[in-house]
Enzyme design. Structure first.
Site, PDB file in Angstrom:
ATOM      1  N   ASN A 174       0.921  -1.096  -0.246  1.00 31.14           N
ATOM      2  CA  ASN A 174      -0.124  -0.374  -0.481  1.00 31.14           C
ATOM      3  C   ASN A 174       0.383   1.269   0.409  1.00 31.14           C
ATOM      4  O   ASN A 174       1.428   1.586   1.008  1.00 31.14           O
ATOM      5  CB  ASN A 174      -0.510  -0.119   1.198  1.00 31.14           C
ATOM      6  CG  ASN A 174      -1.669  -1.117   0.834  1.00 31.14           C
ATOM      7  OD1 ASN A 174      -3.193  -0.559   0.644  1.00 31.14           O
ATOM      8  ND2 ASN A 174      -2.240  -2.257   1.915  1.00 31.14           N
ATOM      9  N   GLU A 175       1.067   1.882  -0.642  1.00 30.32           N
ATOM     10  CA  GLU A 175       2.246   2.908  -1.539  1.00 30.32           C
ATOM     11  C   GLU A 175       1.556   4.241  -0.953  1.00 30.32           C
ATOM     12  O   GLU A 175       0.376   4.343  -0.847  1.00 30.32           O
ATOM     13  CB  GLU A 175       2.300   2.504  -2.798  1.00 30.32           C
ATOM     14  CG  GLU A 175       2.251   2.140  -3.542  1.00 30.32           C
ATOM     15  CD  GLU A 175       4.620   1.608  -3.082  1.00 30.32           C
ATOM     16  OE1 GLU A 175       4.732   2.130  -1.953  1.00 30.32           O
ATOM     17  OE2 GLU A 175       5.400   0.631  -3.505  1.00 30.32           O
ATOM     18  N   PRO A 176       2.583   5.068  -0.834  1.00 35.17           N
ATOM     19  CA  PRO A 176       1.780   6.647  -0.688  1.00 35.17           C
ATOM     20  C   PRO A 176      -0.031   6.893  -1.060  1.00 35.17           C
ATOM     21  O   PRO A 176       0.512   6.854  -2.517  1.00 35.17           O
ATOM     22  CB  PRO A 176       3.003   7.997  -0.932  1.00 35.17           C
ATOM     23  CG  PRO A 176       4.136   7.037  -0.389  1.00 35.17           C
ATOM     24  CD  PRO A 176       3.833   5.222  -0.932  1.00 35.17           C
ATOM     25  N   SER A 178      -2.385   5.969  -0.615  1.00 35.26           N
ATOM     26  CA  SER A 178      -3.295   4.746  -0.344  1.00 35.26           C
ATOM     27  C   SER A 178      -4.232   4.962   0.540  1.00 35.26           C
ATOM     28  O   SER A 178      -4.069   5.974   1.211  1.00 35.26           O
ATOM     29  CB  SER A 178      -2.828   2.896   0.247  1.00 35.26           C
ATOM     30  OG  SER A 178      -2.221   2.879  -0.814  1.00 35.26           O
ATOM     31  N   THR A 193       9.934   1.821  -3.772  1.00 37.05           N
ATOM     32  CA  THR A 193      10.296   0.857  -3.613  1.00 37.05           C
ATOM     33  C   THR A 193      10.676  -0.015  -4.494  1.00 37.05           C
ATOM     34  O   THR A 193      11.086  -1.260  -4.825  1.00 37.05           O
ATOM     35  CB  THR A 193       8.370   0.293  -3.499  1.00 37.05           C
ATOM     36  OG1 THR A 193       7.101   0.857  -2.112  1.00 37.05           O
ATOM     37  CG2 THR A 193       8.406  -0.944  -3.117  1.00 37.05           C
TER      38      THR A 193
END
Length: 650
Positions: A174-176, A178, A193
């Site tokens: 869950n990246e920035p 999300s 990532t």
């Protein structure tokens, strides 16, 4: 060790209230001395949960993570199963994520990871294992994600979810950006990532751009959450997670709103928390010399005033009135700390002959010391302490360099082809009726052409890569002035897998170090204390040295042996930790740079650059400049650059 775990049994419970010490923390945090002890505590909580569910005849639903953080947890769970009878028959697992696309047998597959670290070694039912499917056609991914969510829901949700954390603050993938209510879905990976994963895929270009991940909302529904983080490299994102505001730019901050979440940290990852970095701001401190030095340096840099200009008012306004009361006035504290910092500075890292060494970091005698510089990879010596290396040689000490690993996986395939091509052409020119060069070249080209990203090289290709790095290390030593016979290539077996993943340290690894030290009987040892190395090799190499020293502690020569730890490839020592500061002139800095340049396979673009896009020589120079700048800001002499060392007392 068991006692330490028991002391932290509060890990299983939320704190009853916020203490003054933790008033800046918005989530429950447990800090352990090291990741090993912390991992044991997590594993034992999981085991206790499994057993309690078994006693009630219930299934235990676990949410599992991959990556380097949980490996020791899984190792302990396997041990508990094999040695203490812990059964996983009632356990159902759901993994957080998987790259997309990804075949399950690939080296980077999380299916393979979980099998190798856990599932192949326990008695879990295979039908109870759930991992996102990276082999699905794109059009079926959405329906798979919905089914994944439904399975978790039908089982009553996840009982305990373990998490790691990425530098972007992601949990799962869950990246920035999300949302807190996000569910299992296909996402696009953040550039950072992918950069962090580049080593596993032997190049960023081979990292998949997408992944299937359990959503933040799914994670937040777990009854219990444990997030683990190890090492100094995670300290900044942990500080934001624990003390920052809830924000989708750092998805891990969502955990602040969970009713039963704990962050389990080691000393390194907790380093930026207020209670660790500046404890005088949250509690009454017992002012030993180390803490006083740390506080004075912090205050000086914060106020941008040299140490000798700090006043009683400065101390009182920043939580240090008790320091002034106990050890003041400010003038006395300032003089003491200024002198201590001044005494760390020396242009004689091997000790200055015939000098009063009362306030020097190193002994004057013996005037000519036997020195061993341990270098985890074939270039860490010149990158991290090249200026000091040059000084030691120039000042006439008996210097040896021990390269602990071959570093062979960090060589580009095209470099191997280039060297094989040279070997072939050399044979054509100088050898009559010798076909070895052509056969070697053909083998190299064919095996590399047919190799998948991350696949293990053939034995011959690994050997050539190792020789490339060995030749570069020799060239750097010669440039520094060290003869070939003083360079020792240990090729420790733990490293020689051909993969980023290494074997555990074994008896042979440690004995290699023991034998070398017994042969040289050094007065000084330099070793890499740069534990933020993202691939872990520095940490393992240092452990081997410490274990070897422990075995040798009864030897007569060991009493006169001092160990200095260097950093520089990934980060530098904090000023308050530096016990020997070796200043470098502009000319010496150029010599250091040229010695690093001898490592041509790592020049321009290294195969495993880590999170820092700069070349290694640039990182090293910038850190050396920065250390010198900090000394200058504190009121010490202004130098071009400084290499810092911390003494390890064993």
């Amino acid at each position: 060790m068991t006692k330490t775990i028991e002391e932290h049994r509060s890990l299983a419970h939320q704190p009853t209230g916020v203490t003054e010490k933790t008033k800046f923390e918005k989530i429950h945090v447990e800090i352990f001395d090291n990741s090993t002890t912390a991992s044991l505590a997590i594993a034992h909580e999981i085991a206790d949960l499994i057993r309690s569910k078994q006693a009630k005849g219930e299934v235990c639903v676990l949410g599992l993570a991959t990556g380097s953080s949980p490996t020791s947890v899984y190792n302990e769970l396997v041990r508990l199963h094999q040695e203490e009878g812990l059964s996983f028959k009632n356990v159902i697992t759901f993994n957080l994520d998987e790259y997309f696309p990804m075949e399950p047998e690939n080296l980077q597959s999380y299916v393979r990871f979980m099998n190798e670290y856990l599932f192949d070694h326990i008695d879990i039912e295979r039908e109870n294992i759930h991992i996102p499917d990276g082999t699905l056609p794109y059009e079926l991914v959405d329906s798979f994600c919905q089914e994944y969510e439904q399975k978790i829901k039908e089982l009553g949700g996840i009982d305990l979810q373990i998490l790691g954390i990425g530098r972007t603050g992601h949990i799962g993938f869950n990246e920035p950006g999300s949302h807190i209510n996000s569910k299992t879905r296909l996402i696009t990976l953040d550039h950072i990532t992918r950069l962090d994963a580049a080593s596993d895929f032997f190049g960023e270009e081979n990292v998949p751009r997408r992944a299937i991940t359990m959503g933040v909302g799914t994670i937040m529904k777990a009854k219990r959450i444990i997030l683990m983080a190890w090492g100094e490299g995670k300290a900044n994102v942990i500080q934001r997670t624990v003390e920052g505001e809830i924000s989708d730019t750092v998805p891990a901050t969502y955990l602040q709103s969970h009713s039963n979440a704990t962050l389990v940290l080691d000393d390194g990852s907790a380093a930026e928390l207020v209670r660790i970095k500046t404890p005088w701001l949250v509690q009454t401190c017992k002012w030993d010399n180390y803490l006083a030095k740390k506080a004075v340096i912090w205050l000086s840099l914060k106020l941008q005033k040299p140490i000798l200009k700090l006043t009683d008012r400065d101390y009182n306004d920043h939580g240090m009135s008790d320091l002034v009361a106990e050890h003041g006035p400010a003038y006395n504290i300032n003089i003491q700390m200024f002198n201590e910092l001044q005494h760390t500075i020396t242009g004689w890292p091997g000790g200055k002959p015939k000098a009063d060494d009362t306030y020097r970091p190193e002994r004057a005698e013996p005037a000519k010391k036997r020195v061993v510089i341990f270098s985890p990879h074939p270039d860490d010596d010149v990158i991290s302490m090249g200026g000091t290396f040059i000084r030691l040689v120039d000042q006439g000490h008996d210097v040896h360099v021990a390269y602990q690993t071959s570093g062979n996986i960090a060589v580009f395939d095209e470099d191997v082809i280039r060297f094989a091509d040279f070997f072939r052409d050399f044979n054509d020119v100088y050898t009559i009726s010798n076909n070895d060069g052509k056969k070697t070249y053909q083998h190299v080209v064919e095996t590399i052409k047919g190799k998948k990203p991350g696949e293990v090289d053939s034995t011959l290709v690994q050997a050539i890569k190792g020789l490339i790095r060995r030749g570069e290390a020799k060239a750097a030593c010669r440039y520094v002035g060290l003869p070939d016979e003083k360079a020792h290539f240990l090729d420790m077996p733990f490293y020689e897998t051909g993969l980023v993943k290494k074997k555990p340290l074994c008896e042979e690894d440690i004995q290699i170090i023991v034998n070398l030290l017994q042969e040289i009987k050094p007065h000084q040892i330099y070793a890499a204390g740069d534990l933020s190395d993202p691939h872990g090799t520095h940490r393992v190499c240092l452990s081997a040295i410490f274990q070897a020293l422990d075995r040798l502690k009864g030897e007569p020569w060991i009493k006169d042996c001092w160990v200095w730890l260097y950093r520089g490839a990934w980060q530098e020592w904090d000023i308050n930790d530096i016990e020997m500061a070796v200043p470098l002139s502009p000319g010496e800095l150029v010599r250091k740079r040229k010695s690093i340049f001898k490592h041509q396979s790592q020049k321009d673009t290294a195969l495993f650059p880590g999170a820092d896009p700069r070349e290694f020589w640039m990182r090293a120079e910038d850190r050396n400049h920065a250390t010198a700048t900090l000394y200058d800001k504190l009121g010490l002499p202004e130098y071009e650059a400084i290499e810092g060392f911390k003494r390890y007392k064993f």
